[in-house]
Design a protein around this motif. Structure first.
Motif, short mmCIF file in Angstrom:
data_model
loop_
_atom_site.label_atom_id
_atom_site.label_comp_id
_atom_site.label_asym_id
_atom_site.label_seq_id
_atom_site.Cartn_x
_atom_site.Cartn_y
_atom_site.Cartn_z
N ARG A 156 -13.12 5.36 2.08
CA ARG A 156 -12.98 6.81 2.05
C ARG A 156 -14.12 7.46 2.82
O ARG A 156 -15.11 6.82 3.15
N TRP A 179 -10.88 -0.81 0.03
CA TRP A 179 -10.57 0.61 -0.19
C TRP A 179 -11.70 1.43 0.42
O TRP A 179 -12.88 1.24 0.08
N LEU A 186 -6.93 4.26 -8.71
CA LEU A 186 -5.49 4.07 -8.87
C LEU A 186 -5.16 3.52 -10.24
O LEU A 186 -4.19 3.94 -10.88
N GLY A 200 -3.26 4.49 -2.10
CA GLY A 200 -3.98 3.29 -2.50
C GLY A 200 -3.22 2.05 -2.11
O GLY A 200 -2.24 2.09 -1.36
N CYS A 232 -13.39 -1.35 -7.20
CA CYS A 232 -12.10 -2.03 -7.29
C CYS A 232 -12.03 -2.75 -8.63
O CYS A 232 -13.03 -3.31 -9.09
N GLN A 251 -9.03 8.73 3.56
CA GLN A 251 -9.04 7.74 2.47
C GLN A 251 -7.82 6.85 2.60
O GLN A 251 -6.71 7.33 2.84
N HIS A 297 0.84 -1.19 0.00
CA HIS A 297 0.00 0.00 0.00
C HIS A 297 0.88 1.24 0.00
O HIS A 297 2.01 1.23 0.49
N ALA A 305 -6.38 2.43 1.67
CA ALA A 305 -6.65 1.09 1.13
C ALA A 305 -5.67 0.13 1.79
O ALA A 305 -4.54 0.49 2.12
N ALA A 317 -6.32 -3.57 -7.80
CA ALA A 317 -6.14 -2.24 -7.20
C ALA A 317 -7.47 -1.49 -7.23
O ALA A 317 -8.39 -1.86 -7.97
N PRO A 318 -7.61 -0.42 -6.42
CA PRO A 318 -8.79 0.44 -6.54
C PRO A 318 -8.85 1.04 -7.94
O PRO A 318 -7.82 1.38 -8.54
#
Length: 528
Positions: free
Chosen positions: A51, A49, A177, A210, A128, A24, A17, A26, A173-174
């Motif tokens: 926020r 993830w 990102l 992220g 995601c 925010q 990460h 992840a 990954a998100p």
């Protein structure tokens, strides 16, 4: 920036990460887990993830730990993908309930990658995504902005099945990102990557906020891990001051199963420890997941755990205020009214319906295992039943507790067997004794003994309703629990509607006369 690598002869993976923002963050974790039913081992990558929440990092870390702990506690009869779906659905359900009660929670998106044999399963909830690099071609499975975890009652899950080929790469990954990532740089890195160089693929991504995980596929068909042998001890004895599963034991509760229900505390939070009477087995797991997936006001709430279970017990969220068992309440209220009995029966009807939808039939309704507090909340602890999902039929024949004749005889069951038990409980509440029809030592020729003949004040028709619900043959009872409930409620609502209006009290007439006299006097003055 934090990166961890998992190296195996059949597969390499790296997770990490980047920096966190104030509201925010992840987190991602990868673990090897044993396969089920003789299948190969599983590599599980889970990404959360979140926020729009001040304490998002702590929330994500605890939720990730709970996700892995819950997966390992699922019934072994479930497949790996079914277990993972149920765990995500339980997490969604938990967050939805907390959000509905006003808790401040982050918007959480989840991406879970399950690798087993030569196939990958990708489950995404919210925003995601997954990138797949295969023979120079980059494929994208984008996340969605809508339906993060806990926003709606039903889990908004998208599932993908991907056949794996040796040498291909998967990047989890998100979606935000992935949207700003240099995909050409990532593709070039995949072409030139060495087994030891996966962390170099993540470093450019994790400069931004992220988390991400990258995996290089090999052949997982030969990967085997020993299945966990759960030698979880039964806590036959417990004493105040001991620590169990991170909880400080305080005192035994004077309700619930005798000797197996304790008050406990952890970081200022109270809980009930419900000790099992035998080691953890498939029945224990199935019962636990019935409760996890059938939330309703009349059933206990299981507290989430951050570590795999080490003892045969469950941790429940307690009812607020003073709590009694139904047996204790009945001793304190020897002549409850019909309205009181119905108020206690309504949440039990709701709880039984929720259990029936999960495949539970033939419940043993023990008044010691039915809890209630001063606010009128009721909690049923379902410990014994003839039918649970995923396990053979259980032999339940308690002589001193009510059961339908077909349950005792081992005959086929439907929802009307629980209607019989609920009617027996209502009869016991009003009369203080179980109906002879419901007990194991009752005569086959036993008949319904009307409560009215014993001097009990009942609404019109209640004896007839209870007699029908307690019929020895299931086909003679009400077709559904809702019909039974409506038949009990109708006489009470009719009586309330037809109740005569009370005459006004004498002081009201005096006040009205004084006002009229003043009006007449004012009228005379104006005429003069």
């Amino acid at each position: 920036m934090t990166i961890h690598c998992l190296d195996h002869s059949a597969l390499q993976a790296a997770v990490g990460h980047g920096p966190d923002l104030p509201e925010q963050a992840a987190r991602i974790e990868a673990r090897w887990l044993p396969g089920r039913g003789g299948r190969p081992a599983v590599l599980l990558l889970a990404l959360l993830w979140g926020r729009r929440c001040p304490e998002v990092v702590r929330f994500l870390e605890r939720s990730l730990a709970a996700l892995f702990a819950d997966y390992q506690a699922t019934p072994q009869a479930w497949s790996e993908t079914q277990a993972l779906r149920q765990v995500l659905a339980a997490l969604n359900q938990q967050l939805f309930g907390q959000r509905g009660s006003g808790a401040l929670l982050p918007e959480v998106s989840a991406g879970v990658l399950l690798l087993q044999g030569d196939e990958a399963t990708f489950m995404q909830v919210g925003d995601c995504g997954l990138l797949r690099w295969r023979e120079g071609v980059l494929q994208s499975l984008n996340g969605r902005e809508s339906a993060p975890l806990g926003v709606q009652a039903e889990l908004g899950l998208i599932q993908h099945s991907l056949p794996l080929s040796p040498g291909e790469f998967l990047l989890l990954a998100p979606q935000p990102l992935l949207a700003v990532a240099d995909l050409e740089l990532f593709s070039a890195g995949c072409r030139a990557a060495t087994p030891a160089g996966l962390s170099a693929l993540l470093q450019p991504l994790l400069v931004a906020p992220g988390a991400a995980g990258v995996m290089r596929a090999g052949s997982l068909a030969s990967v085997q891990l020993p299945a966990p042998v759960e030698t979880l001890p039964v806590l036959a004895t417990l004493a105040a001051g001991e620590h169990v599963e991170g909880w400080a034991v305080q005192a035994p509760a004077d309700f619930g199963p005798s000797g197996r229900f304790w008050w406990a505390e952890q970081e200022g939070e109270q809980a009930w420890l419900w000790l099992a009477d035998r080691p953890v087995d498939e029945l224990f797991r199935q019962r636990e997941w019935v409760l996890r997936r059938a939330p309703c006001p009349g059933l206990p709430l299981l507290r989430p755990r951050a570590e795999p279970r080490r003892h045969a017990l469950q941790v429940l969220r307690p009812l607020p205020g003073r709590v009694l068992s139904l047996a204790q309440w009945r001793r304190e209220n020897p002549r409850p009214s019909a309205a009181q009995a119905l108020a206690l029966l309504r949440p039990l009807l709701t709880a039984v319906r929720a259990l029936q939808r999960r495949g539970v039939l033939g419940l043993v309704l023990d008044p010691q295992l039915i809890l209630l507090n001063e606010q009128g909340q009721v909690c049923l602890l379902p410990e014994q039943a003839a039918c649970w999902p995923g396990v053979p039929r259980q032999n339940v024949t308690p002589a001193q507790l009510p059961l339908a004749p077909e349950v005792r005889a081992g005959q086929p069951l439907d929802g009307r067997c629980d209607q019989f038990s609920l009617a027996s409980l209502c009869y016991w509440l009003l009369g203080g004794e179980w109906p002879a029809l419901a007990l194991g030592d009752g005569s086959q020729q036993a008949r319904y003994d009307p409560l009215a003949s014993a001097g009990r004040q009942l609404p019109n028709g209640w004896d007839g309703v209870l007699a029908r619900a307690l019929a020895p043959q299931a086909r003679a009872r009400f077709d559904a629990l809702s019909e039974f409930q409506q038949a009990l409620e109708r006489p009470l609502s009719d009586a309330a509607r037809l109740k005569p209006q009370a005459w006004p009290q004498p002081w009201r007439f005096a006040l009205l006369g004084a006002l009229m006299a003043q009006l007449l006097l004012a009228l005379l003055v104006t005429l003069i």
